[in-house]
Design a protein around this motif. Structure first.
Motif, PDB file in Angstrom:
ATOM      1  N   LEU A 106    -101.314 -14.329 -62.220  1.00 28.90           N
ATOM      2  CA  LEU A 106    -100.719 -14.691 -60.937  1.00 28.90           C
ATOM      3  C   LEU A 106    -101.674 -15.566 -60.138  1.00 28.90           C
ATOM      4  CD1 LEU A 106     -98.962 -11.430 -59.858  1.00 28.90           C
ATOM      5  CD2 LEU A 106     -97.914 -13.606 -60.312  1.00 28.90           C
ATOM      6  N   GLN A 107    -102.979 -15.306 -60.249  1.00 27.14           N
ATOM      7  CA  GLN A 107    -103.934 -16.128 -59.520  1.00 27.14           C
ATOM      8  C   GLN A 107    -103.878 -17.563 -59.991  1.00 27.14           C
ATOM      9  OE1 GLN A 107    -107.675 -14.088 -59.914  1.00 27.14           O
ATOM     10  NE2 GLN A 107    -108.022 -14.247 -57.729  1.00 27.14           N
ATOM     11  N   GLU A 155    -101.370 -19.111 -61.467  1.00 24.89           N
ATOM     12  CA  GLU A 155    -100.121 -19.735 -61.035  1.00 24.89           C
ATOM     13  C   GLU A 155    -100.174 -20.081 -59.549  1.00 24.89           C
ATOM     14  OE1 GLU A 155     -96.832 -17.361 -62.116  1.00 24.89           O
ATOM     15  OE2 GLU A 155     -95.383 -18.676 -61.126  1.00 24.89           O
ATOM     16  N   ASN A 156    -100.744 -19.173 -58.755  1.00 23.11           N
ATOM     17  CA  ASN A 156    -100.863 -19.403 -57.321  1.00 23.11           C
ATOM     18  C   ASN A 156    -101.700 -20.641 -57.044  1.00 23.11           C
ATOM     19  OD1 ASN A 156    -100.233 -18.719 -54.756  1.00 23.11           O
ATOM     20  ND2 ASN A 156    -101.770 -17.116 -54.538  1.00 23.11           N
ATOM     21  N   ILE A 203     -99.665 -23.858 -57.933  1.00 24.05           N
ATOM     22  CA  ILE A 203     -98.647 -24.103 -56.915  1.00 24.05           C
ATOM     23  C   ILE A 203     -99.296 -24.552 -55.619  1.00 24.05           C
ATOM     24  CG2 ILE A 203     -97.034 -22.923 -55.415  1.00 24.05           C
ATOM     25  CD1 ILE A 203     -95.577 -23.273 -57.726  1.00 24.05           C
ATOM     26  N   GLU A 242    -100.166 -28.227 -55.897  1.00 24.30           N
ATOM     27  CA  GLU A 242     -98.989 -29.100 -55.786  1.00 24.30           C
ATOM     28  C   GLU A 242     -98.510 -29.155 -54.343  1.00 24.30           C
ATOM     29  OE1 GLU A 242     -96.043 -28.336 -58.625  1.00 24.30           O
ATOM     30  OE2 GLU A 242     -94.537 -29.544 -57.569  1.00 24.30           O
ATOM     31  N   LEU A 243     -98.542 -28.007 -53.678  1.00 26.35           N
ATOM     32  CA  LEU A 243     -98.126 -27.975 -52.279  1.00 26.35           C
ATOM     33  C   LEU A 243     -99.022 -28.879 -51.451  1.00 26.35           C
ATOM     34  CD1 LEU A 243     -96.352 -26.669 -50.124  1.00 26.35           C
ATOM     35  CD2 LEU A 243     -97.968 -24.829 -49.972  1.00 26.35           C
ATOM     36  N   GLN A 258     -98.061 -32.561 -52.115  1.00 25.05           N
ATOM     37  CA  GLN A 258     -96.823 -32.918 -51.423  1.00 25.05           C
ATOM     38  C   GLN A 258     -97.068 -33.048 -49.931  1.00 25.05           C
ATOM     39  OE1 GLN A 258     -93.447 -33.120 -52.324  1.00 25.05           O
ATOM     40  NE2 GLN A 258     -93.925 -33.168 -54.482  1.00 25.05           N
ATOM     41  N   LEU A 259     -97.879 -32.134 -49.407  1.00 25.75           N
ATOM     42  CA  LEU A 259     -98.138 -32.152 -47.973  1.00 25.75           C
ATOM     43  C   LEU A 259     -98.857 -33.425 -47.584  1.00 25.75           C
ATOM     44  CD1 LEU A 259     -97.741 -30.280 -45.603  1.00 25.75           C
ATOM     45  CD2 LEU A 259    -100.000 -29.371 -46.000  1.00 25.75           C
ATOM     46  N   ALA A 309     -98.844 -36.351 -49.171  1.00 23.89           N
ATOM     47  CA  ALA A 309     -97.936 -37.499 -49.285  1.00 23.89           C
ATOM     48  C   ALA A 309     -96.979 -37.531 -48.104  1.00 23.89           C
ATOM     49  CB  ALA A 309     -97.155 -37.399 -50.598  1.00 23.89           C
ATOM     50  N   GLU A 323     -96.547 -40.506 -45.313  1.00 25.14           N
ATOM     51  CA  GLU A 323     -95.290 -41.181 -45.004  1.00 25.14           C
ATOM     52  C   GLU A 323     -94.953 -41.025 -43.531  1.00 25.14           C
ATOM     53  OE1 GLU A 323     -92.250 -39.857 -47.565  1.00 25.14           O
ATOM     54  OE2 GLU A 323     -93.295 -40.536 -49.362  1.00 25.14           O
ATOM     55  N   VAL A 359     -94.189 -44.045 -40.988  1.00 23.50           N
ATOM     56  CA  VAL A 359     -92.945 -44.149 -40.218  1.00 23.50           C
ATOM     57  C   VAL A 359     -93.267 -44.239 -38.736  1.00 23.50           C
ATOM     58  CG1 VAL A 359     -90.954 -42.807 -39.500  1.00 23.50           C
ATOM     59  CG2 VAL A 359     -91.436 -43.078 -41.893  1.00 23.50           C
TER      60      VAL A 359
END
Lengths: 139, 168
Positions: A96-97, A99-100, A103, A106-107, A110-111, A113, A117, A121
């Motif tokens: 679980l560690q 995987e955490n 994730i 990736e978070l 995304q944050l 990027a 943007e 804007v």
């Protein structure tokens, strides 16, 4: 309350029922003849109330005890002991560690990027607003 | 009515006079204690471990294994307890002077029960940790999805606005 605390409470209440039961029975028992040498105990003192309610007490108290014991068994059956042991738990925690962490990365990506943007804007919006204001000069 | 005033602050507050200008001029706090320490006359240790039954002088009634089947042992201890209570009732009726041994046995069964339950606590802690981590992973996945969706929608809006501006 979690199941282990409930089990502990149930054990304590079994103990409480037991000592209350024995204490009550000892306190309320009518006197008994110990040996044929001594005279009969005087049976006329409080034979009215006790004699009626007295045989009921052990039945009630033992029913309470058996109920408490059955409750304990039911709680034990409800224990969620699915894991095979400590190593299995530790392995699952390590998975679980990992995987955490992925994730989380990736978070984070995304944050970043999305924030980039958003800044773009906002700049474009500022330029467009400035152009609008510049075009509408008060005559 | 006598009341006691609060104790004065410790005298080394004077050493921290220039803390706001120069934080390194004042002494560091003491490092955390390791091992055993004395608090109000009692000895405490920093390692929290459940003492085994032999250390407390109580006979261990369930088999000492690395993987104890908790449910089975708890149930069998419960039955033993009931039998011993019945024995105590019998002893009180027949031979009332021999109650002490029975009560000792009953109390050792209770101690075994509580020790078993306490040794389930680390497992419970691990299970709680697993549950919390699964929840956190789910929340993070949800947040990633949300951000993706919002970004796509923002880009779509920008494209639409572009098309509208071009069409003018």
């Amino acid at each position: 309350m979690d199941i282990i605390s409930q089990l502990q409470e149930q054990v304590n209440s079994i103990a409480a029922i037991t000592f209350n039961a024995f204490g009550t029975l000892q306190r309320d028992a009518p006197p008994v003849q110990l040996s044929p040498n001594y005279p009969e105990p005087p049976a006329t003192t409080t034979a009215t109330d006790d004699a009626t309610a007295f045989p009921e007490q052990p039945k009630q108290l033992s029913a309470d005890l058996v109920k408490a014991a059955k409750q304990f068994d039911a709680l034990v059956a409800a224990l969620p002991l699915s894991e095979g042991g400590e190593e299995a738990q530790l392995k699952r925690i390590a998975e679980l560690q990992v995987e955490n962490d992925t994730i989380g990365q990736e978070l984070q990506k995304q944050l970043e990027a999305a924030e980039k943007e958003l800044k773009q804007v906002q700049e474009l919006f500022g330029e467009a607003a400035d152009n609008c204001l510049n075009m509408k000069k008060p005559e | 009515m006598a009341t006691a005033t609060y104790p004065p602050p410790p005298p080394y507050y004077r050493l921290y006079k220039d803390y706001s200008e120069n934080p390194s001029s004042a002494p560091e706090p003491p490092p955390p204690i390791e091992g055993t320490y004395v608090c109000f006359g009692g000895n405490y240790t920093t390692e929290d471990v459940l003492p085994s039954l032999e250390e407390q002088g109580v006979p261990q009634l369930y088999p000492k294994d690395s993987n104890v089947d908790y449910k089975k042992e708890l149930r069998s201890l419960n039955r033993e307890l009931q039998l011993h209570i019945l024995e105590l009732a019998d002893v009180l009726v027949e031979r009332p002077s021999q109650y002490a041994k029975r009560i000792g046995e009953i109390s050792s069964i209770f101690k075994n029960l509580h020790h078993l339950l306490n040794s389930l606590r680390p497992h419970q802690a691990g299970a709680t940790l697993i549950h919390i981590m699964e929840l956190q992973i789910q929340q993070r996945k949800q947040a990633v999805e949300d951000i993706k969706r919002r970004r796509e929608e923002a880009q779509r809006l920008l494209k639409d606005a572009f098309v509208t501006l071009d069409g003018q």
